[in-house]
Design an enzyme around this catalytic site. Structure first.
Site, PDB file in Angstrom:
ATOM      1  N   CYS A 113       0.817  -1.223   0.000  1.00  0.00           N
ATOM      2  CA  CYS A 113       0.000   0.000   0.000  1.00  0.00           C
ATOM      3  C   CYS A 113       0.848   1.270   0.000  1.00  0.00           C
ATOM      4  CB  CYS A 113      -0.940  -0.006   1.197  1.00  0.00           C
ATOM      5  SG  CYS A 113      -2.152  -1.329   1.069  1.00  0.00           S
ATOM      6  N   HIS A 260      -3.801   7.247   1.165  1.00  0.00           N
ATOM      7  CA  HIS A 260      -4.073   5.876   0.744  1.00  0.00           C
ATOM      8  C   HIS A 260      -5.488   5.503   1.191  1.00  0.00           C
ATOM      9  CE1 HIS A 260      -3.912   1.665   0.120  1.00  0.00           C
ATOM     10  NE2 HIS A 260      -3.855   1.371   1.407  1.00  0.00           N
ATOM     11  N   ASN A 290      -9.980  -0.977  -1.556  1.00  0.00           N
ATOM     12  CA  ASN A 290      -8.530  -0.748  -1.437  1.00  0.00           C
ATOM     13  C   ASN A 290      -7.835  -1.330  -2.665  1.00  0.00           C
ATOM     14  OD1 ASN A 290      -5.829  -0.670  -0.766  1.00  0.00           O
ATOM     15  ND2 ASN A 290      -6.081  -1.542   1.283  1.00  0.00           N
TER      16      ASN A 290
HETATM   17  N1  COA Z   1     -18.691  -9.687   7.104  1.00  0.00           N
HETATM   18  C1  COA Z   1     -19.291  -9.957   8.259  1.00  0.00           C
HETATM   19  N2  COA Z   1     -18.617 -10.245   9.406  1.00  0.00           N
HETATM   20  C2  COA Z   1     -17.287 -10.270   9.338  1.00  0.00           C
HETATM   21  C3  COA Z   1     -16.598  -9.987   8.140  1.00  0.00           C
HETATM   22  C4  COA Z   1     -17.359  -9.712   6.997  1.00  0.00           C
HETATM   23  N3  COA Z   1     -16.783  -9.412   5.817  1.00  0.00           N
HETATM   24  N4  COA Z   1     -15.276 -10.078   8.371  1.00  0.00           N
HETATM   25  C5  COA Z   1     -15.118 -10.388   9.667  1.00  0.00           C
HETATM   26  N5  COA Z   1     -16.338 -10.511  10.249  1.00  0.00           N
HETATM   27  C6  COA Z   1     -16.633 -10.825  11.640  1.00  0.00           C
HETATM   28  C7  COA Z   1     -15.494 -11.541  12.313  1.00  0.00           C
HETATM   29  O1  COA Z   1     -15.568 -12.913  12.091  1.00  0.00           O
HETATM   30  C8  COA Z   1     -15.718 -11.174  13.756  1.00  0.00           C
HETATM   31  O2  COA Z   1     -16.745 -11.987  14.246  1.00  0.00           O
HETATM   32  P1  COA Z   1     -16.712 -12.524  15.777  1.00  0.00           P
HETATM   33  O3  COA Z   1     -16.707 -11.298  16.639  1.00  0.00           O
HETATM   34  O4  COA Z   1     -17.948 -13.328  15.883  1.00  0.00           O
HETATM   35  O5  COA Z   1     -15.440 -13.312  15.886  1.00  0.00           O
HETATM   36  C9  COA Z   1     -16.241  -9.773  13.671  1.00  0.00           C
HETATM   37  O6  COA Z   1     -16.785  -9.605  12.359  1.00  0.00           O
HETATM   38  C10 COA Z   1     -15.170  -8.722  13.887  1.00  0.00           C
HETATM   39  O7  COA Z   1     -15.796  -7.524  13.898  1.00  0.00           O
HETATM   40  P2  COA Z   1     -15.092  -6.238  14.476  1.00  0.00           P
HETATM   41  O8  COA Z   1     -14.405  -6.534  15.776  1.00  0.00           O
HETATM   42  O9  COA Z   1     -16.079  -5.142  14.489  1.00  0.00           O
HETATM   43  O10 COA Z   1     -13.996  -5.976  13.385  1.00  0.00           O
HETATM   44  P3  COA Z   1     -13.126  -4.707  13.262  1.00  0.00           P
HETATM   45  O11 COA Z   1     -13.733  -3.529  13.901  1.00  0.00           O
HETATM   46  O12 COA Z   1     -11.706  -5.038  13.624  1.00  0.00           O
HETATM   47  O13 COA Z   1     -13.163  -4.423  11.705  1.00  0.00           O
HETATM   48  C11 COA Z   1     -11.774  -4.539   9.795  1.00  0.00           C
HETATM   49  C12 COA Z   1     -12.548  -5.330  10.846  1.00  0.00           C
HETATM   50  C13 COA Z   1     -11.032  -5.537   8.925  1.00  0.00           C
HETATM   51  C14 COA Z   1     -12.763  -3.755   8.928  1.00  0.00           C
HETATM   52  C15 COA Z   1     -10.800  -3.557  10.488  1.00  0.00           C
HETATM   53  O14 COA Z   1     -10.040  -4.245  11.432  1.00  0.00           O
HETATM   54  C16 COA Z   1      -9.898  -2.862   9.515  1.00  0.00           C
HETATM   55  O15 COA Z   1     -10.332  -2.139   8.640  1.00  0.00           O
HETATM   56  N6  COA Z   1      -8.566  -3.001   9.686  1.00  0.00           N
HETATM   57  C17 COA Z   1      -7.615  -2.395   8.799  1.00  0.00           C
HETATM   58  C18 COA Z   1      -7.613  -3.118   7.515  1.00  0.00           C
HETATM   59  C19 COA Z   1      -6.780  -2.459   6.483  1.00  0.00           C
HETATM   60  O16 COA Z   1      -6.819  -1.273   6.355  1.00  0.00           O
HETATM   61  N7  COA Z   1      -6.038  -3.251   5.721  1.00  0.00           N
HETATM   62  C20 COA Z   1      -5.255  -2.785   4.658  1.00  0.00           C
HETATM   63  C21 COA Z   1      -4.143  -1.943   5.144  1.00  0.00           C
HETATM   64  S1  COA Z   1      -3.288  -1.232   3.851  1.00  0.00           S
END
Ligand code: COA
Length: 333
Positions: A113, A260, A290
């Site tokens: 990224c 980004h 992304n």
């Molecule tokens: N749809 C539905 N549920 C999903 C899911 C999806 N696509 N992906 C994960 N879940 C579930 C998980 O299994 C978990 O369930 P559980 O609590 O029963 O175990 C739950 O959702 C997690 O939710 P939450 O704690 O709210 O997740 P989060 O707030 O950490 O958000 C991301 C997840 C990935 C959106 C967030 O962590 C994020 O954006 N991180 C940065 C990612 C990024 O920018 N990556 C690229 C960098 S360059």
């Protein structure tokens, strides 16, 4: 003394729009979860025949046309991608051939990224030293062919999309106000496995690729989402302020922020923390997800087309991603 000027940009995305509802037919997810946590409403996916260098070619041709240069003027192609056509040679070589060029240098950047800003820095250094006058810089990704689109991979798969953006950098005089002012690059490899693609690889036993690796899903990206989220905000804020300090500039002096596009919430929290007015941040993530190395040049292209990025504006970009790597650039358009 030389400097580099971004004289033109271009972008290309596949025609096929994949909405959050479309994804919910492939895996256990829903529009509300994706929109609330990432701001992404849709992304683009290529067809089976299209590869990263094809999208790169389309973006590059548009940038070349917009710059009004002959493609033969290009002395160096810097190609940033984490989704190469093949493991080797670099995708820049495939792009060069598709452009109908031969002889100019090509260089692939694998900083995920942060790849476009790392590439901008590399291009800028080559121009500043006097080695090259004209550089084609491309960020392009085809993620859709490499994602686990089952429920197992949903945390990653919903975030990424395909796309490409390109810029033409030309040598200018260091006194020209339109120029790249500075670039700032960082990495912390201790976090490499927080966002990575384990396989195929030389570090997985006797074979680079094996049946077991496929069965375990090691050929799909893995991410510690919460850790990536927290580090992204901290590092992007830090590296942005580093760029401002290097140029004796204040946040209020920046006309436009092209960050980004990993997650709308990351950019909103970053803007909130630094007290950047939301109207100064140009986001495209709702439409494309992304696109990794392509998000910043896509943002440049769309901001130009929307009349939000105009000649003379002072722009700041920052990125964070796999590695971990992070980077910023300050440039006057
Ligand atoms: N749809 C539905 N549920 C999903 C899911 C999806 N696509 N992906 C994960 N879940 C579930 C998980 O299994 C978990 O369930 P559980 O609590 O029963 O175990 C739950 O959702 C997690 O939710 P939450 O704690 O709210 O997740 P989060 O707030 O950490 O958000 C991301 C997840 C990935 C959106 C967030 O962590 C994020 O954006 N991180 C940065 C990612 C990024 O920018 N990556 C690229 C960098 S360059």
């Amino acid at each position: 003394m030389y400097a580099s000027e971004i004289v033109a940009v271009g972008m290309a995305v596949p025609d096929r729009i994949v909405t959050n509802d479309d994804l919910s037919k492939l895996m256990d997810t829903n529009d509300e979860w994706i929109t609330q946590r990432s701001g992404i409403r849709e992304r683009r996916w290529v067809d089976a025949q299209t590869t990263t260098s094809d999208l790169a070619l389309r973006a590059a041709e548009r940038a070349i046309a917009a710059a009004g240069i002959k493609k033969e003027d290009i002395e160096l192609i810097v190609m940033a991608t984490l989704s190469p056509d093949h493991d080797f040679p670099g995708t820049g070589c495939f792009l060069q051939a598709k452009l109908g060029l031969a002889g100019c240098a090509t260089l692939d950047i694998r900083q995920a990224c942060s790849g476009f800003l790392y590439g901008l820095s590399v291009a800028d250094q080559f121009i500043k030293t006097g080695m090259y006058k004209t550089v084609l810089l491309v960020g392009a990704e085809v993620h859709s062919k490499g994602l686990d689109v089952s429920t197992r991979g949903r945390d990653v798969a919903v975030l990424f999309g395909d796309g490409a953006g390109a810029a033409i950098l030309k040598r200018t005089d260091a006194t020209n106000s339109s120029r790249v002012l500075s670039t700032h690059l960082h990495a912390e490899g201790a976090h490499a496995q927080e966002l990575w693609l384990p396989g195929p690889g030389m570090n997985l036993g006797a074979e680079r690729v094996s049946r077991a690796m496929l069965d375990e899903g090691l050929i799909y990206p893995k991410m510690n989402g919460k850790k990536v989220f927290a580090h992204a905000i901290r590092r992007m804020a830090e590296v942005l302020m580093e760029g401002l300090a290097a140029n004796n500039t204040k946040l209020e002096d920046i006309d436009l922020f092209l960050f980004h596009q990993a997650n709308l919430r990351i950019n909103e929290m970053l803007a909130q923390e630094l007290k950047i007015p939301p109207e100064k941040v140009f986001n495209t993530i709702h439409k494309y997800g992304n696109t990794t190395a392509a998000t910043i040049p896509i943002g440049m292209s769309e901001a130009v087309a929307a009349g939000k990025l105009k000649k003379g504006m002072l722009v700041a970009s920052a990125a964070f991603g796999s590695g971990f790597t992070w980077a910023s650039a300050l440039y006057r358009w």
